[in-house]
Structure formats: C-alpha cells, structure tokens
Design a protein around this motif. Structure first.
Motif, mmCIF file in Angstrom:
data_model
loop_
_atom_site.group_PDB
_atom_site.id
_atom_site.type_symbol
_atom_site.label_atom_id
_atom_site.label_comp_id
_atom_site.label_asym_id
_atom_site.label_seq_id
_atom_site.Cartn_x
_atom_site.Cartn_y
_atom_site.Cartn_z
ATOM 1 N N SER A 264 1.148 -1.229 -0.290
ATOM 2 C CA SER A 264 -0.128 0.074 0.315
ATOM 3 C C SER A 264 0.764 1.070 -0.271
ATOM 4 N N ILE A 265 2.006 0.951 -0.017
ATOM 5 C CA ILE A 265 3.033 2.205 0.139
ATOM 6 C C ILE A 265 4.244 1.950 -0.829
ATOM 7 N N PRO A 266 3.343 2.487 -1.682
ATOM 8 C CA PRO A 266 5.068 1.837 -2.803
ATOM 9 C C PRO A 266 6.437 2.018 -2.609
ATOM 10 N N SER A 267 7.237 1.238 -3.104
ATOM 11 C CA SER A 267 8.820 1.313 -2.854
ATOM 12 C C SER A 267 9.508 2.521 -2.955
ATOM 13 N N ASP A 268 8.882 3.536 -3.630
ATOM 14 C CA ASP A 268 10.169 4.061 -3.476
ATOM 15 C C ASP A 268 9.639 5.670 -2.423
ATOM 16 N N VAL A 269 9.091 5.485 -1.757
ATOM 17 C CA VAL A 269 8.243 6.664 -0.783
ATOM 18 C C VAL A 269 8.724 5.664 0.216
ATOM 19 N N PHE A 270 9.467 3.866 0.302
ATOM 20 C CA PHE A 270 10.551 3.750 1.920
ATOM 21 C C PHE A 270 11.167 4.208 1.518
ATOM 22 N N TYR B 243 3.805 12.614 -3.268
ATOM 23 C CA TYR B 243 3.356 13.023 -1.997
ATOM 24 C C TYR B 243 3.293 14.306 -2.127
ATOM 25 N N VAL B 244 4.067 14.883 -2.419
ATOM 26 C CA VAL B 244 4.040 16.828 -2.091
ATOM 27 C C VAL B 244 4.099 17.133 -3.658
ATOM 28 N N THR B 245 3.657 18.447 -3.184
ATOM 29 C CA THR B 245 4.401 19.657 -4.989
ATOM 30 C C THR B 245 4.996 20.638 -3.853
ATOM 31 N N TYR B 246 5.976 20.888 -4.153
ATOM 32 C CA TYR B 246 7.089 21.265 -4.512
ATOM 33 C C TYR B 246 7.552 22.729 -5.209
ATOM 34 N N GLU C 139 16.805 10.379 7.715
ATOM 35 C CA GLU C 139 15.438 10.466 9.310
ATOM 36 C C GLU C 139 15.261 12.368 8.798
ATOM 37 N N ASP C 140 15.776 13.104 7.805
ATOM 38 C CA ASP C 140 14.712 14.280 7.701
ATOM 39 C C ASP C 140 13.869 14.156 6.395
ATOM 40 N N ALA C 141 14.011 12.926 5.712
ATOM 41 C CA ALA C 141 12.456 12.482 5.159
ATOM 42 C C ALA C 141 11.484 12.061 6.082
ATOM 43 N N ARG D 91 19.080 20.196 2.541
ATOM 44 C CA ARG D 91 19.032 19.108 1.900
ATOM 45 C C ARG D 91 17.265 18.668 1.613
ATOM 46 N N LEU D 92 16.113 19.671 2.193
ATOM 47 C CA LEU D 92 15.094 19.611 2.531
ATOM 48 C C LEU D 92 14.874 20.519 0.425
ATOM 49 N N HIS D 93 15.943 21.096 0.157
ATOM 50 C CA HIS D 93 15.655 21.482 -0.888
ATOM 51 C C HIS D 93 16.170 21.117 -1.858
ATOM 52 N N HIS D 94 17.334 20.509 -1.900
ATOM 53 C CA HIS D 94 17.968 19.782 -3.044
ATOM 54 C C HIS D 94 17.518 18.066 -3.103
ATOM 55 N N ALA D 95 17.221 17.460 -1.207
ATOM 56 C CA ALA D 95 17.047 16.292 -1.608
ATOM 57 C C ALA D 95 15.933 15.613 -1.228
ATOM 58 N N VAL D 96 15.490 16.030 -0.378
ATOM 59 C CA VAL D 96 13.860 15.504 0.110
ATOM 60 C C VAL D 96 12.647 16.005 -0.730
ATOM 61 N N LEU D 97 12.773 16.960 -0.820
ATOM 62 C CA LEU D 97 11.264 17.761 -0.688
ATOM 63 C C LEU D 97 10.784 16.988 -2.831
ATOM 64 N N PRO D 98 12.259 17.276 -3.612
ATOM 65 C CA PRO D 98 12.762 17.250 -4.881
ATOM 66 C C PRO D 98 12.107 15.635 -5.485
ATOM 67 N N LYS D 99 12.044 14.416 -4.163
ATOM 68 C CA LYS D 99 12.093 13.354 -4.301
ATOM 69 C C LYS D 99 10.870 13.010 -3.424
#
Length: 120
Positions: free
Chosen positions: A20-26, A93-96, A32-34, A79-87
C-alpha cells in the motif's frame, strides 16, 4: 499520532513488504530528514521551506537533546530543498515549488499517510 507509533508502523510495513506504500516512498523514508518531513507534512502539508526546516531542526534537537544553531537550520533547509522535497514531489506525495519554496499536498499524500497511520 505520536512519533514512536509512526516509526513502529513504518518499520513493520517495510519489513512486511506492504504494497500500500510504494517502494519509492520507502526509499525516500530511509533518511531521518525525510521521516521528520513526512511526519510534519502529514499534519500540515501547506508549508514553506523555512517553516518545514524549523520543524525538522527543532524535532531533531528535541530527539537528540541538543541545541540548534543557525548553521543547523541552513544545512537542513539545503537538504530539504535539494534532496528530500524533490524526491517527495517526484513520488507524488507533495508538490514542491522550488521558486516560491512552498509545499502542498499532492495526489498520493492522503494514501501514503493512511498507510503510515498518519491520517489527518
């Protein structure tokens, strides 16, 4: 939902291969930031990058018993701007919006939250 229950649910579903949770989300949630980001966005998806960085830095400090510095905030923001949020954006999951640095819920937001036990 409390943090401990979220981590336990995530680990249990990951171990069981919950589809129910896609592997890309896992994969994204391996950092930890994610995990802190998803936890924060489950409760309030419409935030700015700065607001989200404040939460992640504060939550990290609270869990580790440390005091944060402006440099900590800047490092998390980067880290959020360049890695976590784009993923998370690529996973639906979100629109950034990189230019305005704003975050909104995307189509998979509620589905992933429900699977993780993070329903609003």
């Amino acid at each position: 939902m409390e943090w401990h229950r979220f981590e336990t649910t995530l680990a249990r579903q990951q171990f069981a291969g919950d589809e129910s949770i896609p592997s890309d989300v896992f994969d994204i949630l391996s950092s930890e930031d994610a995990r802190y980001t998803v936890y924060a966005l489950a409760h309030d998806p419409d935030q700015t990058l700065s607001q989200l960085a404040d939460f992640v830095v504060g939550f990290t400090a609270m869990r580790s018993g440390t005091i944060t510095t402006p440099a900590d905030h800047e490092n998390v923001r980067i880290r959020l701007h360049h890695a976590v949020l784009p993923k998370l954006d690529a996973a639906g999951y979100v629109t950034y919006d990189r230019s305005s640095r704003t975050i909104e819920a995307a189509p998979r937001h509620d589905t992933v939250n429900a699977a993780l036990g993070l329903a609003r």
